[in-house]
Scaffold this active site. Structure first.
Site, PDB file in Angstrom:
ATOM      1  N   PHE A 104       0.938  -1.313   0.046  1.00  0.00           N
ATOM      2  CA  PHE A 104      -0.070  -0.145  -0.053  1.00  0.00           C
ATOM      3  C   PHE A 104       0.725   1.185   0.024  1.00  0.00           C
ATOM      4  O   PHE A 104       0.356   2.307   0.420  1.00  0.00           O
ATOM      5  CB  PHE A 104      -0.983   0.043   1.059  1.00  0.00           C
ATOM      6  CG  PHE A 104      -1.740  -1.264   1.263  1.00  0.00           C
ATOM      7  CD1 PHE A 104      -2.698  -1.490   0.481  1.00  0.00           C
ATOM      8  CD2 PHE A 104      -1.430  -2.102   2.397  1.00  0.00           C
ATOM      9  CE1 PHE A 104      -3.407  -2.768   0.528  1.00  0.00           C
ATOM     10  CE2 PHE A 104      -2.301  -3.160   2.479  1.00  0.00           C
ATOM     11  CZ  PHE A 104      -3.091  -3.481   1.633  1.00  0.00           C
TER      12      PHE A 104
ATOM     13  N   ALA B 273      -0.804  -1.775 -14.122  1.00  0.00           N
ATOM     14  CA  ALA B 273      -1.575  -2.502 -15.126  1.00  0.00           C
ATOM     15  C   ALA B 273      -1.178  -2.050 -16.420  1.00  0.00           C
ATOM     16  O   ALA B 273      -0.970  -2.601 -17.208  1.00  0.00           O
ATOM     17  CB  ALA B 273      -2.978  -2.296 -14.550  1.00  0.00           C
TER      18      ALA B 273
ATOM     19  N   ILE C 141     -11.443  -2.152 -17.604  1.00  0.00           N
ATOM     20  CA  ILE C 141     -11.278  -3.167 -16.566  1.00  0.00           C
ATOM     21  C   ILE C 141     -10.500  -4.301 -17.149  1.00  0.00           C
ATOM     22  O   ILE C 141     -10.944  -4.968 -17.690  1.00  0.00           O
ATOM     23  CB  ILE C 141     -12.165  -3.207 -15.597  1.00  0.00           C
ATOM     24  CG1 ILE C 141     -12.819  -1.745 -15.379  1.00  0.00           C
ATOM     25  CG2 ILE C 141     -11.868  -4.133 -14.454  1.00  0.00           C
ATOM     26  CD1 ILE C 141     -11.925  -0.994 -14.680  1.00  0.00           C
ATOM     27  N   LEU C 142      -9.308  -4.678 -17.021  1.00  0.00           N
ATOM     28  CA  LEU C 142      -8.453  -5.851 -17.322  1.00  0.00           C
ATOM     29  C   LEU C 142      -9.244  -7.060 -16.676  1.00  0.00           C
ATOM     30  O   LEU C 142      -9.154  -8.174 -17.509  1.00  0.00           O
ATOM     31  CB  LEU C 142      -7.072  -5.776 -17.253  1.00  0.00           C
ATOM     32  CG  LEU C 142      -6.259  -4.804 -18.020  1.00  0.00           C
ATOM     33  CD1 LEU C 142      -4.880  -4.702 -17.575  1.00  0.00           C
ATOM     34  CD2 LEU C 142      -6.129  -5.313 -19.480  1.00  0.00           C
TER      35      LEU C 142
ATOM     36  N   LYS D 180     -12.739  -9.358 -11.859  1.00  0.00           N
ATOM     37  CA  LYS D 180     -12.920  -9.786 -10.708  1.00  0.00           C
ATOM     38  C   LYS D 180     -11.701  -9.383  -9.663  1.00  0.00           C
ATOM     39  O   LYS D 180     -12.255  -8.877  -8.603  1.00  0.00           O
ATOM     40  CB  LYS D 180     -12.540 -11.331 -10.729  1.00  0.00           C
ATOM     41  CG  LYS D 180     -12.788 -12.313  -9.637  1.00  0.00           C
ATOM     42  CD  LYS D 180     -12.609 -13.653 -10.104  1.00  0.00           C
ATOM     43  CE  LYS D 180     -12.908 -14.728  -8.713  1.00  0.00           C
ATOM     44  NZ  LYS D 180     -12.954 -16.065  -9.195  1.00  0.00           N
TER      45      LYS D 180
ATOM     46  N   GLN E 246     -10.140  -5.050  -5.672  1.00  0.00           N
ATOM     47  CA  GLN E 246      -9.320  -3.964  -5.555  1.00  0.00           C
ATOM     48  C   GLN E 246     -10.172  -2.614  -5.104  1.00  0.00           C
ATOM     49  O   GLN E 246      -9.678  -2.115  -4.002  1.00  0.00           O
ATOM     50  CB  GLN E 246      -8.577  -3.375  -6.866  1.00  0.00           C
ATOM     51  CG  GLN E 246      -7.580  -3.931  -7.441  1.00  0.00           C
ATOM     52  CD  GLN E 246      -6.338  -3.357  -6.262  1.00  0.00           C
ATOM     53  OE1 GLN E 246      -6.383  -3.149  -5.190  1.00  0.00           O
ATOM     54  NE2 GLN E 246      -4.930  -3.017  -7.286  1.00  0.00           N
TER      55      GLN E 246
ATOM     56  N   GLY F  50      -6.127   2.094 -14.727  1.00  0.00           N
ATOM     57  CA  GLY F  50      -5.324   1.480 -13.588  1.00  0.00           C
ATOM     58  C   GLY F  50      -6.410   1.882 -12.404  1.00  0.00           C
ATOM     59  O   GLY F  50      -6.943   2.985 -12.345  1.00  0.00           O
TER      60      GLY F  50
ATOM     61  N   GLU G 274      -5.625   2.879  -6.650  1.00  0.00           N
ATOM     62  CA  GLU G 274      -6.033   3.760  -5.863  1.00  0.00           C
ATOM     63  C   GLU G 274      -7.303   4.475  -5.552  1.00  0.00           C
ATOM     64  O   GLU G 274      -7.749   4.843  -4.609  1.00  0.00           O
ATOM     65  CB  GLU G 274      -4.814   4.745  -5.757  1.00  0.00           C
ATOM     66  CG  GLU G 274      -3.648   4.441  -5.275  1.00  0.00           C
ATOM     67  CD  GLU G 274      -2.217   4.902  -5.673  1.00  0.00           C
ATOM     68  OE1 GLU G 274      -1.912   4.830  -6.847  1.00  0.00           O
ATOM     69  OE2 GLU G 274      -1.425   5.442  -4.630  1.00  0.00           O
TER      70      GLU G 274
HETATM   71 MO1  MOS Z   1       1.014   3.332  -3.831  1.00  0.00          MO
HETATM   72  S1  MOS Z   1       0.705   4.481  -2.190  1.00  0.00           S
HETATM   73  O1  MOS Z   1       1.828   4.240  -4.925  1.00  0.00           O
HETATM   74  O2  MOS Z   1       1.812   1.798  -3.378  1.00  0.00           O
END
Ligand code: MOS
Length: 774
Positions: free
Chosen positions: A277, A546, A664-665, A668, A673, A737, A740
């Site tokens: 993270f 990704a 979205i690749l 699931k 995520q 991606g 986040e």
């Molecule tokens: Mo993320 S906070 O760039 O691992």
């Protein structure tokens, strides 16, 4: 052909993970392995006067105790210690000298035959601390005393910081770890977002104004896997390093420069990572300690930090976010200002974009953004999922909710009034932005249209029910990544890249993209990641891996296709002889002509004819330079809370997150995520806070019993909606991606729901019972 991309493909590494076959950094057990245990400083700032290891060394089984005074050489310059994501400043050097920069700093490593012995002996290391004698350092700095009173030299060296307070006793030594007390000492960062118009005047003149401080506390990552490194002594000073990291090549380069090694002397691997993270973006200090010990003892050494010790590394910095919004009665914005004041250490300037997200979301002619740092005697903060945005957008979206209430507008309606089709930072259109659709789809799934706007209007038994929403935004970045594909004549391919999979699903999406591009079943694809000797990759972070890795794989696969086309066309009597190379495709394990019904060539035949057992291609991804468009992901988050009126207990009973993030690749792992981000957002809203005793500069709740995170019982219904967002401009696959975006907006949606339920606005996170009942 799209057999796998875009489908809910199960993790290709799932079986290895659940059966324990997947090995993590602290699980490798080379012959003769010995164990290190870290001794931490118990003061936040000062010097080590005496460090007595004799008692520890007497313990049966203890091999050595490394300290700053007893260790192999380490690089003596900041450049050598700077990793690829180091902020401005002077990076921390573990066991380098006698200076103490933060409470919990490693000051010794006890190495023993077994971990328990090392741990016990660590309690016998005697340390005396004191203020450093000033004679040599103080005088030259004396003239700067006035400036030192404003302790915000952006990156003064540690020695200078140490002499700030000349006192005779350790207990009197002045240090500061409390952001709010030091707020006035904030130093301004370079402004990433230039002001537009005259926000101050516009705010004064605005028909409706809202201005408030929102406080996000320090938070720690707490990944499930402990910070760990196993360094294997390969003889002659050569090392294989298993490390918990988000970037093996970053750690590799760092270790080579810190220990003055040749690249071929060290290899770094992180085959599996149990969550990171952001905590593993920069090299963690235990990898330096384990390497030091391996070099000192010429043996293999493992150092695993305890959960408590992990709090001595990076964290999300506490920020005070001041947001001011000025609007016309119809809800259009006249002014937005956002100032963030954030913690950093004395030795490095860590900062992220907390402010400025309004430039992407909401139309306003007048804006001003600033980010200020307060330098404190703490370790340097680091990235933590959606760094900057998680905190800054939380404040912005709470403020928008408060403005909507003041305007008597529905929160979605306000956002639509201010909706910006352009990124106002540089006045650019987006490659794609389906945020409107996120609001619509999310609201529909949630049932938002039936919301009674009045706070405290809905009650179920003893609980008040509240509905809140917020916007999320993040960047769609892509970085240089290379991939290598080795295709063998039996139709199997090995795809490799140095990138780490930090649990996000990189193994799986790489396999999906390769399988589709090579026309092979996914079972025929073997993915190798997390090895510094593999083709180049940056740290896995920023939600860029990704898109970046997928296009590297696509590039290498294209070269394989061309090679196979050449071989197949050259075969005597080839059915593909007259088909242009560009129209030769790989499908169902064969080489075929696009749109042709008959006449395919098997990969094995083509390779046999070409006398090749393997075809190997390596490619660096290439993205077209395009500064004409902004690239972002967006979300609309809806939350329902139920609040026990007497007890103040908050339950988040429903969350709907509608995400627009290009293609979205894997629907699931992608859903997982976003769900993970939502869970963490619930933590940010209601649970997480690192508590420090500012009398000692020491973290009090450095364990996951007292550092609260959501548990199963805290999580109810989470619905993830991927809003279709076709993006032909951003990259070939249209991938943005999603690592986040899932967390951004969630804390605000929950805070807004709590307000709607109770009529009480809590602006200091987390929203705990005491604050709600106060
Ligand atoms: Mo993320 S906070 O760039 O691992």
């Amino acid at each position: 052909m799209n057999a796998y991309v875009g489908t809910p493909t199960s993790r290709v590494d799932g079986r290895a993970k659940v059966t324990g076959a997947a090995k993590y950094a602290g699980e490798f057990a080379p012959d003769g392995l010995v164990y290190g245990f870290v001794v931490e400083a118990t003061i936040p700032c000062g010097r080590i006067v005496r460090l007595d290891t004799s008692e520890a060394l007497e313990v049966n089984g203890v091999l050595d105790v490394l300290t700053h005074a007893h260790r192999p050489p380490l690089a003596d310059n900041d450049e050598a210690w700077k990793d690829e994501v180091a902020p401005e400043g002077s990076p921390f050097r573990p066991l380098y000298d006698d200076s103490i920069k933060f409470n919990g700093q490693p000051i010794a490593l006890v190495v023993a035959d077994d971990w328990e012995t090392a741990k016990f002996a660590a309690t016998l290391v005697r340390v005396e601390y004191r203020q450093q004698a000033f004679a040599t350092d103080l005088e030259p700095e004396r003239g700067n005393a006035a400036e030192m009173d404003k302790p915000h030299q952006p990156r003064g060296d540690a020695a200078t910081a140490l002499v700030r307070a000349a006192v005779r006793h350790e207990a009197d030594y002045a240090f500061a770890t409390d952001l709010e007390a030091e707020r006035g000492n904030a130093a301004e960062m370079d402004k990433p977002h230039q002001p537009r118009g005259d926000a101050a005047t516009a705010l004064v003149r605005a028909a409706v104004r809202h201005e408030a401080d929102y406080v996000v506390p320090t938070e720690h990552h707490n990944p499930m896997e402990l910070y760990a490194s196993t360094v294997v002594w390969e003889g002659d000073g050569r090392l294989t390093v298993y490390d918990k990291t988000q970037g093996v090549q970053n750690v590799h380069k760092y270790l080579c420069s810190v220990f003055d090694k040749k690249p071929e002397d060290i290899r770094v691997l992180s085959p599996y990572v149990g969550g990171a993270f952001g905590s593993g973006l920069r090299p963690q200090y235990q990898v330096v300690l384990a390497t030091l010990a391996a070099l000192a003892l010429k043996r293999s050494v493992r150092v695993v930090l305890t959960r408590q010790q992990m709090y001595g590394l990076g964290y999300r910095p506490m920020t005070i976010e001041r947001v001011a919004l000025g609007a016309k009665p119809d809800g259009t914005l006249d002014a937005v200002t956002h100032e963030a004041i954030a913690v950093t250490s004395r030795y490095e300037d860590f900062s992220r974009n907390d402010t400025g997200w309004a430039e992407q979301l909401y139309k306003s002619p007048n804006t001003r953004f600033s980010h200020k740092l307060v330098h404190l005697d703490v370790s340097t903060p680091c990235d933590m999922r959606a760094p900057g945005a998680a905190s800054g957008v939380c404040a912005l979206e709470c403020a928008m909710d408060e403005l909507a209430a003041a305007l008597k507008l529905d929160p979605i309606e306000l956002r639509l009034k201010c909706y910006s089709d352009r990124d106002q930072t540089e006045d650019l259109p987006y490659t794609s932005k389906q945020l409107r659709e996120c609001y619509a789809r999310g609201a529909e799934a949630f049932g938002w249209s039936t919301r009674n706007p009045t706070p405290r209007s809905t009650r179920e038994d003893k609980e008040l029910v509240g509905w809140g929403m917020a916007t999320g935004v993040w960047e769609a970045l892509q970085m240089p990544v290379a991939a290598r594909i080795v295709l063998t004549a039996n139709g199997h391919a090995e795809v490799s890249c140095a990138a780490s999979d930090i649990g996000t699903g990189t193994y799986t999406i790489v396999a999906q993209v390769a399988a589709d591009a090579l026309g092979l079943p996914i079972e025929n694809i073997d993915v190798k990641l997390g090895d510094s000797s593999l083709p180049q990759a940056p740290v896995e972070g920023g939600s860029w891996m990704a898109a970046s890795s997928a296009h590297a794989v696509l590039g290498a696969a294209e070269d394989i296709r061309q090679e196979l086309a050449r071989l197949a066309k050259a075969m005597p009597g080839s059915p593909l002889a007259d088909i242009p190379s560009a129209d030769v495709i790989l499908v169902d394990g064969t080489i075929a002509g696009k749109g042709q019904k008959s006449g395919t060539v098997s990969i094995a035949d083509a390779m046999r004819h070409g006398k090749l057992e393997r075809i190997e291609k390596q490619k660096l991804n290439q993205f077209a330079e395009d500064k004409s468009h902004a690239r972002n992901t967006h979300s609309a988050v809806f939350a329902e809370v139920k609040v026990d009126e007497q007890l103040g207990v908050i339950r988040v009973t429903r969350v709907v997150s509608a995400v627009a993030a290009g293609r979205i690749l894997n629907t699931k792992t992608g859903r997982s995520q976003i769900m993970g981000g939502v869970v963490w957002g619930i933590g940010m809203a209601l649970h997480e806070e690192t508590a420090m005793d500012h009398r000692f500069g020491r973290i009090m709740n450095h364990n996951i019993a007292e550092y609260h995170i959501p548990v199963n019982a805290d999580i109810h219904n989470i619905e993830v909606i991927f809003v279709e967002e076709r993006d032909d401009r951003i990259n070939r696959l249209g991938v943005k991606g999603i690592g986040e975006i899932g967390i951004v907006g969630v804390p605000a949606a929950i805070a807004n729901a709590v307000y709607h339920a109770t009529g009480k606005r809590v602006r200091r996170f987390p929203i705990t019972v005491d604050k709600l009942l106060a």
